[in-house]
Design a protein around this motif. Structure first.
Motif, mmCIF file in Angstrom:
data_model
loop_
_atom_site.group_PDB
_atom_site.id
_atom_site.type_symbol
_atom_site.label_atom_id
_atom_site.label_comp_id
_atom_site.label_asym_id
_atom_site.label_seq_id
_atom_site.Cartn_x
_atom_site.Cartn_y
_atom_site.Cartn_z
ATOM 1 N N GLN A 238 30.633 89.385 -5.126
ATOM 2 C CA GLN A 238 29.866 90.558 -5.615
ATOM 3 C C GLN A 238 28.684 90.600 -4.296
ATOM 4 O OE1 GLN A 238 29.536 93.468 -5.786
ATOM 5 N NE2 GLN A 238 29.574 93.549 -7.997
ATOM 6 N N ASP A 240 25.670 93.457 -2.085
ATOM 7 C CA ASP A 240 25.210 94.905 -2.012
ATOM 8 C C ASP A 240 25.360 95.669 -0.727
ATOM 9 O OD1 ASP A 240 23.603 93.455 -0.432
ATOM 10 O OD2 ASP A 240 21.729 93.736 -1.518
ATOM 11 N N SER A 250 28.632 88.659 -12.176
ATOM 12 C CA SER A 250 27.743 89.008 -13.549
ATOM 13 C C SER A 250 26.457 89.601 -12.918
ATOM 14 C CB SER A 250 27.250 87.632 -14.049
ATOM 15 O OG SER A 250 26.292 86.804 -13.346
ATOM 16 N N GLU A 251 26.477 89.689 -11.580
ATOM 17 C CA GLU A 251 25.392 90.337 -10.833
ATOM 18 C C GLU A 251 25.678 91.825 -10.592
ATOM 19 O OE1 GLU A 251 22.452 88.868 -10.107
ATOM 20 O OE2 GLU A 251 23.063 86.871 -10.505
ATOM 21 N N SER A 252 24.864 92.801 -10.631
ATOM 22 C CA SER A 252 25.258 93.920 -10.082
ATOM 23 C C SER A 252 25.397 94.221 -8.674
ATOM 24 C CB SER A 252 24.088 95.116 -10.515
ATOM 25 O OG SER A 252 24.063 95.223 -11.896
ATOM 26 N N GLY A 253 26.331 94.700 -8.082
ATOM 27 C CA GLY A 253 26.417 94.896 -6.774
ATOM 28 C C GLY A 253 27.379 96.152 -6.364
#
Length: 313
Positions: A238, A240, A250-253
């Motif tokens: 994951q 950005d 579990s991270e936003s990306g």
């Protein structure tokens, strides 16, 4: 008239998450099989240094074979890891250091084969930075020619050790090689006929690096489409698209697992394994890492195990 058969993408994990934590097969094998429910891994040479004394390496190889057999795990390949990557390796300005890096790789091949691992790869190296900080769009021709010559010798040594495939992992850095699709195609052509074939491991955090490629050019589609015959595996993370994050899911990306799987399927690469490759701060607690990994695999499994119909003659 055609028959159909279900196709899913093999999903595994690089053992980078184990560094300084679950450092032996007796520790990482039950986590992979029982906690994550996976049966495919990629060894990291951050866990085993191929320059260790031979008696230690023999025991490590034995333990890997034993744990893999006991837990029903396939160790698909071995990659160089972060520790060796921090050196400039095969592109160091001092040719003597390049010689050391070449010898290191030969030792890595011998160890991998003794552990029942027959594929080895990773990034190749980096030229030194200029004093003025400017980064040219290509490494010097003499450095490229030397790199190709060393890769030829390494392929010969790999074959003698029993290795069946070698991998180059392109990175989004102008000082490393290759970092563009065109460079990768040239390298593949220049290495055609090697005793052991060189293939590519493409990484979702590398090909999507917008500060280097630009927002309009960054993406995996071009790499998949242009290099499909030469791609042997995929690293998944994951990220950005702004740095090579190696986050878990579990991270936003910006990486959407289902879309990533669909892209790989459409490129005809459904038979190439995907390895989740994530790194964690050494000071982070172990339990939270296990929980994040379990969540990530629970998200990735449905995406990469999706079944599509492929026409069969």
């Amino acid at each position: 008239m055609t028959d159909t058969q279900p196709v899913s993408i093999p999903l595994g994990i690089n053992l980078s998450f184990c560094v300084k934590r679950w450092v032996t097969p007796e520790l990482w094998a039950p986590i992979v099989r029982e906690e994550l429910g996976l049966d495919l891994v990629q060894l990291s040479f951050d866990l085993v240094d191929p320059t260790w004394p031979e008696d230690i390496l023999a025991d490590c190889a034995r333990d890997i074979r034993s744990a893999a057999d006991r837990y029903g795990i396939t160790v698909h390949s071995a990659f160089i890891g972060l520790a060796h990557y921090t050196f400039n390796q095969l592109l160091h300005p001092d040719p003597r250091v390049r010689d050391v890096a070449e010898a290191w790789m030969k030792k890595a091949y011998r160890f991998a084969a003794s552990a029942g691992i027959y594929r080895v790869g990773g990034p190749l190296g980096a030229i030194a930075s200029r004093i003025d900080g400017k980064e040219p769009d290509s490494i010097p021709p003499a450095d490229y020619d030397d790199l190709i010559a060393r890769m030829g010798r390494l392929a010969q040594a790999a074959g003698e050790s029993g290795i069946v495939e070698l991998y180059v992992e392109p990175t989004p850095m102008r000082r490393e090689w290759p970092w563009t699709v065109a460079q990768a195609k040239r390298m593949a052509a220049d290495l055609a006929g090697s005793p052991v074939r060189w293939k590519y491991c493409v990484d979702w955090g590398h090909a999507t690096f917008e500060p280097l490629y630009g927002r309009d050019r960054a993406g995996m589609a071009e790499w998949f489409e242009a290099l499909a015959p030469d791609i042997g595996m995929v690293h998944l993370q994951q990220t950005d698209f702004q740095y090579d994050r190696h986050w878990d899911f579990s991270e936003s990306g910006a990486v959407v697992p289902g879309e990533a799987a669909d892209l790989q399927q459409r490129a005809g690469l459904a038979d190439r394994p995907v390895f989740l490759e994530v790194f964690y701060p050494f000071e982070r607690d172990d339990l939270s890492i296990l929980q994040a990994l379990k969540h990530s695999i629970s998200v990735l499994k449905p995406a990469f195990a999706q079944q599509i119909s492929r026409g069969m003659p």
